[in-house]
Design an enzyme around this catalytic site. Structure first.
Site, PDB file in Angstrom:
ATOM      1  N   GLN A  52      -4.328  -1.496   9.773  1.00  0.00           N
ATOM      2  CA  GLN A  52      -4.336  -2.826   9.153  1.00  0.00           C
ATOM      3  C   GLN A  52      -4.947  -3.857  10.102  1.00  0.00           C
ATOM      4  O   GLN A  52      -4.603  -3.915  11.281  1.00  0.00           O
ATOM      5  CB  GLN A  52      -2.893  -3.225   8.764  1.00  0.00           C
ATOM      6  CG  GLN A  52      -2.792  -4.519   7.991  1.00  0.00           C
ATOM      7  CD  GLN A  52      -3.436  -4.469   6.604  1.00  0.00           C
ATOM      8  OE1 GLN A  52      -3.576  -3.411   5.997  1.00  0.00           O
ATOM      9  NE2 GLN A  52      -3.851  -5.607   6.096  1.00  0.00           N
TER      10      GLN A  52
ATOM     11  N   ASP B 201     -10.726   3.169   4.345  1.00  0.00           N
ATOM     12  CA  ASP B 201     -11.094   1.751   4.268  1.00  0.00           C
ATOM     13  C   ASP B 201     -12.612   1.586   4.147  1.00  0.00           C
ATOM     14  O   ASP B 201     -13.093   0.511   3.780  1.00  0.00           O
ATOM     15  CB  ASP B 201     -10.672   1.034   5.560  1.00  0.00           C
ATOM     16  CG  ASP B 201      -9.450   0.157   5.381  1.00  0.00           C
ATOM     17  OD1 ASP B 201      -9.236  -0.350   4.272  1.00  0.00           O
ATOM     18  OD2 ASP B 201      -8.718  -0.024   6.378  1.00  0.00           O
TER      19      ASP B 201
ATOM     20  N   LYS C  61       0.842  -1.206   0.000  1.00  0.00           N
ATOM     21  CA  LYS C  61       0.000   0.000   0.000  1.00  0.00           C
ATOM     22  C   LYS C  61       0.873   1.251   0.000  1.00  0.00           C
ATOM     23  O   LYS C  61       0.634   2.199  -0.760  1.00  0.00           O
ATOM     24  CB  LYS C  61      -0.939  -0.023   1.217  1.00  0.00           C
ATOM     25  CG  LYS C  61      -2.028  -1.070   1.110  1.00  0.00           C
ATOM     26  CD  LYS C  61      -2.791  -1.316   2.408  1.00  0.00           C
ATOM     27  CE  LYS C  61      -3.761  -2.494   2.232  1.00  0.00           C
ATOM     28  NZ  LYS C  61      -4.496  -2.861   3.443  1.00  0.00           N
TER      29      LYS C  61
HETATM   30  N1  GUN Z   1      -6.961  -6.714   6.302  1.00  0.00           N
HETATM   31  C1  GUN Z   1      -7.365  -7.437   5.220  1.00  0.00           C
HETATM   32  N2  GUN Z   1      -7.955  -6.630   4.310  1.00  0.00           N
HETATM   33  C2  GUN Z   1      -7.910  -5.375   4.827  1.00  0.00           C
HETATM   34  C3  GUN Z   1      -8.366  -4.126   4.346  1.00  0.00           C
HETATM   35  O1  GUN Z   1      -8.940  -3.974   3.250  1.00  0.00           O
HETATM   36  N3  GUN Z   1      -8.124  -3.051   5.163  1.00  0.00           N
HETATM   37  C4  GUN Z   1      -7.516  -3.191   6.375  1.00  0.00           C
HETATM   38  N4  GUN Z   1      -7.356  -2.087   7.112  1.00  0.00           N
HETATM   39  N5  GUN Z   1      -7.105  -4.347   6.848  1.00  0.00           N
HETATM   40  C5  GUN Z   1      -7.302  -5.435   6.071  1.00  0.00           C
END
Ligand code: GUN
Length: 295
Positions: free
Chosen positions: A98, A121, A54
């Site tokens: 995350q 998100d 990311k």
């Molecule tokens: N863990 C797995 N997928 C995601 C996501 O799309 N966002 C976040 N913050 N954590 C995740």
């Protein structure tokens, strides 16, 4: 019949080029650089790899991107304070914590603490509610990526029988809501199946589009889909390591069997994953535009 490969990596590249042009314009005309903060608590290797990807993408697009890595035993109160710090930081437009978080931390409490205007998100209850009533601010990145991939690769969604396998807050529930809404690349008839569904195959076999986010490697077999279906595989399961230590990944779909029968299918990796990251970039750009008062 062999399926068409829905190469998310290629579609994502195309979208990122459009985003880059918008970022340059936001910088030049308004003096605003999109700012993304990713918070990683602990050292889970899969989470480390996602967060790294990311940040790398954000930097490549010219964002201010900060990875804030915290120890696995970080107290919940300290994480809440950190989120509050970024809520109040004018250079940070998007905050991503995350998941999963360590067990001693209540993830709902943390997600609720993120300002809905910085919730790139799309996990805050305010943003989930907006999505439900058809007035979204930020769409959750994986469902957003799936919808874009279907739309940009010309797969008809309107009126389609869609079966979603899995009912998570991150993928299953939001994609079901998005595809049944009124609007482009939507208007589908959606069924959600899950671990308590009596006969999963009964549903998947009659679906025009199957979206699989079950978290079980190769869960959907060739005999569970119909000839000519479109298969979207959200799964990323580590099933082992290569001799040189690289992770071996498998999706939630038995690829070879389904490839023979489907009209179109996403590969793993290179399917949904790159789309998810790209939609995070799109949301962060949107958040920066809100901040700058640009529509
Ligand atoms: N863990 C797995 N997928 C995601 C996501 O799309 N966002 C976040 N913050 N954590 C995740």
């Amino acid at each position: 019949m062999a399926a068409k490969l829905l190469k998310g990596a290629e579609v994502a590249k195309e979208i990122r080029e459009q985003i880059k042009a918008e970022v340059d314009e936001l910088k030049d005309k308004h003096g605003v650089t999109p700012g993304l903060v990713t918070i990683l608590v602990g050292e889970d290797p899969a989470s480390q790899s996602y967060v790294r990807a990311k940040n790398k993408t954000a930097k490549a697009l010219g964002y201010n991107s900060t990875q804030d890595t915290q120890p696995v035993d970080l107290p919940e109160a300290d994480l809440l304070a950190l989120v509050e710090k970024y809520n109040n930081d004018p250079n940070c437009h998007g905050i991503l914590v995350q998941l999963p978080l360590p067990k001693h931390i209540n993830d709902k409490k943390v997600l609720n603490a993120i300002s809905p205007d910085k919730d790139v998100d799309g996990f805050h209850p305010v943003n989930v509610g907006r999505l439900m009533v058809g007035e979204p601010l930020f769409l959750p990145c994986t469902p957003f990526g799936i919808q874009e991939l279907l739309s940009r690769s010309g797969q008809p969604v309107e009126g389609a029988e869609v079966v979603v396998v899995g009912r998570s807050n991150i993928v299953g529930k939001p994609i079901a809501v998005m595809l049944m809404q009124k609007g482009p690349a939507a208007n589908a008839t959606v069924t959600v199946v899950h671990t308590r569904t009596k006969d999963v195959a009964f549903h998947t076999k009659r679906a025009d589009i199957v979206i699989v986010a079950a978290g079980v490697p190769e869960y959907i077999k060739g005999d569970m889909i119909k000839e000519g279906a479109v298969i979207i595989d959200v799964g990323v399961n580590e099933v082992g390591k290569t001799a040189d230590g690289k992770r071996i990944l498998k999706g939630d779909v038995a690829f070879d069997e389904c490839f023979e029968k489907a009209a179109a299918i996403t590969p793993v990796p290179g399917g949904v994953g790159p789309m998810t990251i790209t939609m995070l970039m799109k949301n962060t750009l949107q958040a920066a535009k809100f901040f700058a008062g640009v529509s």
